[in-house]
Design an enzyme around this catalytic site. Structure first.
Site, PDB file in Angstrom:
ATOM      1  N   HIS A   5     -84.398  14.563  20.733  1.00  0.00           N
ATOM      2  CA  HIS A   5     -84.978  15.517  19.789  1.00  0.00           C
ATOM      3  C   HIS A   5     -84.994  14.919  18.392  1.00  0.00           C
ATOM      4  CE1 HIS A   5     -83.415  18.841  22.680  1.00  0.00           C
ATOM      5  NE2 HIS A   5     -84.587  18.353  23.067  1.00  0.00           N
ATOM      6  N   THR A  26     -81.002  24.864  20.472  1.00  0.00           N
ATOM      7  CA  THR A  26     -80.424  24.928  21.816  1.00  0.00           C
ATOM      8  C   THR A  26     -78.899  24.856  21.791  1.00  0.00           C
ATOM      9  OG1 THR A  26     -80.645  22.548  22.101  1.00  0.00           O
ATOM     10  CG2 THR A  26     -82.494  23.919  22.823  1.00  0.00           C
ATOM     11  N   THR A  27     -78.339  24.871  20.601  1.00  0.00           N
ATOM     12  CA  THR A  27     -76.888  24.971  20.435  1.00  0.00           C
ATOM     13  C   THR A  27     -76.609  26.087  19.438  1.00  0.00           C
ATOM     14  OG1 THR A  27     -76.870  23.360  18.622  1.00  0.00           O
ATOM     15  CG2 THR A  27     -76.560  22.502  20.853  1.00  0.00           C
ATOM     16  N   HIS A  63     -79.625  14.314  24.530  1.00  0.00           N
ATOM     17  CA  HIS A  63     -78.901  15.082  25.548  1.00  0.00           C
ATOM     18  C   HIS A  63     -79.063  14.331  26.869  1.00  0.00           C
ATOM     19  CE1 HIS A  63     -78.583  18.470  22.724  1.00  0.00           C
ATOM     20  NE2 HIS A  63     -79.800  18.111  22.361  1.00  0.00           N
ATOM     21  N   HIS A 106     -70.644  16.663  20.206  1.00  0.00           N
ATOM     22  CA  HIS A 106     -71.628  17.307  21.074  1.00  0.00           C
ATOM     23  C   HIS A 106     -72.740  16.345  21.489  1.00  0.00           C
ATOM     24  CE1 HIS A 106     -69.733  21.106  20.178  1.00  0.00           C
ATOM     25  NE2 HIS A 106     -69.958  20.959  18.893  1.00  0.00           N
TER      26      HIS A 106
END
Length: 503
Positions: free
Chosen positions: A139, A220-221, A115, A88
């Site tokens: 992050h 956020t996941t 990200h 991810h």
């Protein structure tokens, strides 16, 4: 990803169903993409989700916000860090000596990750600022080590996590980022990892740590628990175009042995509904910030809740109604002369205010998780809430309503906690939740009617304003200031937990 095997055997037995569900595969696009996350991870369709679009009309200046202070971020090259590809994102495991010291609790670092967009579309930040999306976002993830033994224990608590968000733009070459980007070829495929020498993590952050946005949000996941105190720095950092391309073109989300490699890029979640939240800012100057509102004091907010719990509701319905509306509504109610009773709490003696803070909620009043007005000091546990809601729905054969039932159950508690912490407005659904235990008097009905009417009028004014003139500093009505309805639209900001192999 959250790993349920890290919980005790007792909890595992209690969560048999949820453990099976939460092992589900998820991606950013396709049949397992973010629009389908809520099917297997119900909190992803719930309240207070991240990321958000940080718009000017959400901002409230908080003069009590201190500069962010990070400790032990300058690591020695002799310290070995684990750099990995978990399918991810790219992620670096961080030593426990790194921590944030400027928050009410000590938050210990556990990992950082990024990200980003793609080579063809170089925009991939999760948070937006006035609808501007940056090329990437970093992050740095921390957990509340004062209260919880580790990430797995903190991840589902409302005060469990604190994440520092850094917006990244394409520009000048960044030597700090190069300290790990130069090793990406060693982790091209999912589950690959390499050891990298320690370096100065502080150099990855903006020079100024005193200017930032802060709000209550979520992972956020999946599993999307609303357990994150977000700090997004106002100033971005840069990486070169070549450095960005190394992120966007080197990695794959598939395993090395898979026949069809799947590129790892565009790994960001879309912006989520605001849900009555406001965004605190530590700065008051700058472009577009003239006349920015200052956040209402915690003392006043506690007085308002006290009034709802045991005060004169007629007084609220008449003279103090504007205090229950989103910040900036005072102009709609100009000319009121009588001072509401709870406003006088600003001048209460210290001892009286301490009594006010400890005012007990009656068991019949709403279904708040703790018995004190000091709810803001307590943590909500989302795993247990999810289990309880699912059990209740199963009893009534309504399992398919899990997402909406979770949202309806959790939102008032989250909103009240965030309101008392000065990080949201008070939603109408929360006011009704608080009043549920009070007798259905004429005053209570009058307050409900007055508030609903005022909110409708405010919404009409806001819509008319948007159609005819530029948006004012007060902005429009937050989505959750009206009764909660399911939302079908998802928006951006991702967050990753430590990888299973992390040491």
């Amino acid at each position: 990803m959250m790993r349920f095997q890290s919980f005790t055997p007792i909890v595992l037995l209690q969560l048999t169903f949820l453990a099976a569900v939460h092992g589900a595969k998820w991606t950013y696009t396709g049949p397992d993409g973010e629009e389908y996350w809520a099917k297997n991870y119900p909190y992803c369709g719930g309240a207070f989700q991240s990321p958000i679009n940080i718009k000017s009309d959400l901002l409230r200046f908080d003069p009590t916000l201190r500069p962010v202070e990070v400790q032990n971020y300058n690591l020695s090259p002799n310290e070995q860090l684990t750099l990995g590809n978990n399918g991810h994102s790219v992620q670096i495991s961080l030593p426990s000596k790194m921590h944030i010291s400027s928050l009410p609790h000590r938050y210990t670092a556990t990992q950082l990750h990024l990200h980003w967009g793609s080579s063809g579309r170089p925009v991939g930040s999760e948070h937006l600022v006035n609808s501007k999306q940056y090329a990437a976002e970093m992050h740095v993830v921390h957990f509340n080590s004062d209260k919880y033994a580790g990430m797995s224990m903190a991840v589902d608590k409302s005060d469990g996590l604190a994440v520092l968000g850094v917006l990244i733009e394409i520009g000048e070459f960044n030597p700090a980022f190069e300290q790990f980007l130069k090793f990406l070829n060693g982790i091209k495929y999912k589950d690959q990892k390499v050891k990298v020498p320690g370096f100065n993590i502080r150099a990855l952050l903006p020079a100024r740590l005193d200017e930032y946005y802060r709000y209550d949000g979520s992972l956020t996941t999946p599993p999307c628990y609303p357990s994150v105190l977000w700090t997004v720095f106002r100033n971005h950092v840069t990486i070169s175009h070549k450095q960005f391309l190394s992120l966007a073109t080197t990695l794959y989300s598939s395993h090395a042995q898979d026949s069809a490699p799947v590129p790892l890029n565009g790994n960001f979640r879309k912006p989520q509904p605001v849900d009555s939240r406001i965004v605190l800012v530590s700065f008051k100057e700058g472009r577009g910030l003239q006349g920015i509102l200052t956040v209402t004091s915690p003392l006043t907010r506690k007085g308002i809740i006290q009034q709802l719990l045991a005060g004169d509701l007629a007084d609220l319905a008449d003279e103090g109604l504007y205090q229950l509306l989103p910040s900036g509504s005072e102009k709609l109610h100009a000319g009121k002369k009588k001072e509401p009773k709870y406003q006088q709490s600003e001048t209460l003696s210290k001892s009286k205010q301490q009594m006010l803070n400890l005012y007990p909620l009656k068991k019949s009043q709403a279904t708040l998780p703790v018995g004190k007005l000091g709810l803001a000091e307590e943590a909500l546990c989302y795993v247990s809430t999810e289990q309880r809601v699912f059990h209740e729905l199963k009893q009534s054969h309504r399992e398919t309503q899990l997402v909406q039932a979770l949202r309806d159950s959790v939102f008032p508690d989250l909103n009240l906690k965030s309101y008392l912490d000065c990080k949201s407005d008070l939603a109408l659904s929360t006011i009704r939740h608080i009043l549920r235990g009070r007798p259905p008097t004429d005053e209570a009905l009058e307050l409900d009617r007055s508030l609903t009417k005022a909110l409708r009028n405010q919404k009409k004014i806001s819509m008319a304003t948007k159609q005819n003139v530029p948006v004012t500093k007060y902005g429009g009505l937050s989505p959750a200031t009206v009764p909660i309805t399911p939302h079908s639209q998802g928006y951006p900001h991702p967050w990753l937990l430590p990888m299973e192999w992390e040491d």
